[in-house]
Design an enzyme around this catalytic site. Structure first.
Site: not given
Length: 103
Positions: A64-66
């Site tokens: 995941y990221c932002r």
């Protein structure tokens, strides 16, 4: 590769070989992260590639990221490097309903 939060969590919780991978910057990571996440910044260039190559390809990676864009790219890179199971969290941590660890 792209999973909704519900599918991502469901798969992760039932996976004995699960590893959560956060590909945001260190500063973003330090603002809060999903429990047990390992932080490897996708923007660190060759350092990112080197760190990914040192991971166990037998594990399953929940990335995941932002917002889900960088993590989608990270999953593509991981697939190119021979990882068979890299799952992107659609919407990233911005849309995360679960617990966020505050360091």
């Amino acid at each position: 590769m792209n999973l909704t939060q519900e599918d991502w969590v469901s798969k992760y919780k039932s996976d004995e070989k699960a590893v959560v991978l956060d590909v945001r910057t260190e500063d973003e990571f330090n603002e809060g992260y999903i429990a047990s996440a390992i932080n490897i910044d996708i923007h660190s260039g060759q350092e990112f590639i080197d760190a990914i190559e040192n991971l166990d390809k037998n594990n399953n990676y929940y990335v995941y990221c932002r917002s889900g864009m960088r993590s989608a790219k990270a999953c593509e890179i991981m697939n190119q490097l021979g990882f068979e199971n890299a799952y992107n969290l659609e919407g990233g941590i911005t849309e995360w309903d679960g617990e966020i660890i505050q360091p």
